[in-house]
Design an enzyme around this catalytic site. Sequence first.
Site, PDB file in Angstrom:
ATOM      1  CG  HIS A  83      84.799  27.290  27.507  1.00 41.34           C
ATOM      2  ND1 HIS A  83      85.906  26.485  27.347  1.00 41.34           N
ATOM      3  CD2 HIS A  83      84.956  28.306  26.623  1.00 41.34           C
ATOM      4  CE1 HIS A  83      86.695  26.999  26.423  1.00 41.34           C
ATOM      5  NE2 HIS A  83      86.146  28.102  25.956  1.00 41.34           N
ATOM      6  CG  HIS A  85      84.086  30.248  23.595  1.00 41.18           C
ATOM      7  ND1 HIS A  85      85.110  30.706  24.389  1.00 41.18           N
ATOM      8  CD2 HIS A  85      83.168  31.252  23.528  1.00 41.18           C
ATOM      9  CE1 HIS A  85      84.814  31.936  24.801  1.00 41.18           C
ATOM     10  NE2 HIS A  85      83.647  32.284  24.299  1.00 41.18           N
ATOM     11  CG  ASP A  87      87.288  27.138  20.077  1.00 38.19           C
ATOM     12  OD1 ASP A  87      86.370  27.685  20.728  1.00 38.19           O
ATOM     13  OD2 ASP A  87      88.487  27.214  20.401  1.00 38.19           O
ATOM     14  CG  HIS A  88      86.465  24.718  23.666  1.00 36.92           C
ATOM     15  ND1 HIS A  88      87.462  24.201  24.455  1.00 36.92           N
ATOM     16  CD2 HIS A  88      86.965  25.837  23.109  1.00 36.92           C
ATOM     17  CE1 HIS A  88      88.519  24.993  24.384  1.00 36.92           C
ATOM     18  NE2 HIS A  88      88.246  25.986  23.575  1.00 36.92           N
TER      19      HIS A  88
END
Length: 295
Positions: A83, A85, A87-88
């Site tokens: 996904h 976000h 932090d990804h």
Amino acid sequence: MGSMAEPAPHLFEETGVAMRLSPLVRRILAPNPSPFTYHGTQSYVVGTSDLAVIDPGPAEEPHLAAKIGAIDGHRLVAILCTHTHRDHSPAARLLAERTGAPIIGCAPLALSDDGPRADAAFDPDYAPDRILADGEQLAGEGWTLTAIATPGHTSNHLCFALEEEGALFTGDHVMGWSTSVVSPPDGDMTDYLASLERLVARKDAVYYPAHGDPIAQPQRFARHMLGHRRMREGQILRLLERDGPRTIPDMVAAMYVGLDPRLIGAAGRSVLAHLIDLEGRARVRRGDERWSRID
Ligand SMILES: [Zn+2]
């Protein structure tokens, strides 16, 4: 971004080191610890000759260097994101530039500048070369990954099943240290619960979450997560029954005793997600800022 509990004790793990978890799977911890990311985002490297990287993580140079080191001149077949976000997915572009590998996986979100989806947690620059639909597969030498649509934490969330090892990369759908934040409007509790049911019905041998340790009894863990959400739903319905119409901050104070103050906002988003789910099932209704029960 992910969850809302104090980090539990955890074996020390260095950032920047590729730790081997199985014949086909290595894990690299990014240096982004926070109350929402636990020790940080974990990027996974799949394969031994052809490779895939799952959740490349935040766009930070030391973490990029660690991934390049783990790839070690092998062919990178795909950069996959569960996904988008922040932090990804932001490192996906940097890793693509450095390796020439395509970005494959979840869909981008339609973020608008003025709408509620213009959320600081989302990566607006994510631009995949190919989007995987539910059930679509990607293969390299010795491995096959299948996309499993698991909306809820975000609307575009995918898990990836590694068929050769019965492993499931769960992203932030199921994490190894805490429950996931489900923050409306993109986060959807109705979808989230259905996506948990979907995992309960599968036969995975292990989950590799983006935050926290591997989960060795996955169906049991997913059932436990479902039970936790039903417990929260029951708390909300009892509060509304006993004390009448209530605001979300009132409910959070009653439900999350001793919560880290930094996580109160996230807890409020999860309570809102439950209320919207209950509203959809005609169990509660909203009036201004107060919610009440329908009996
Ligand atoms: Zn997330």
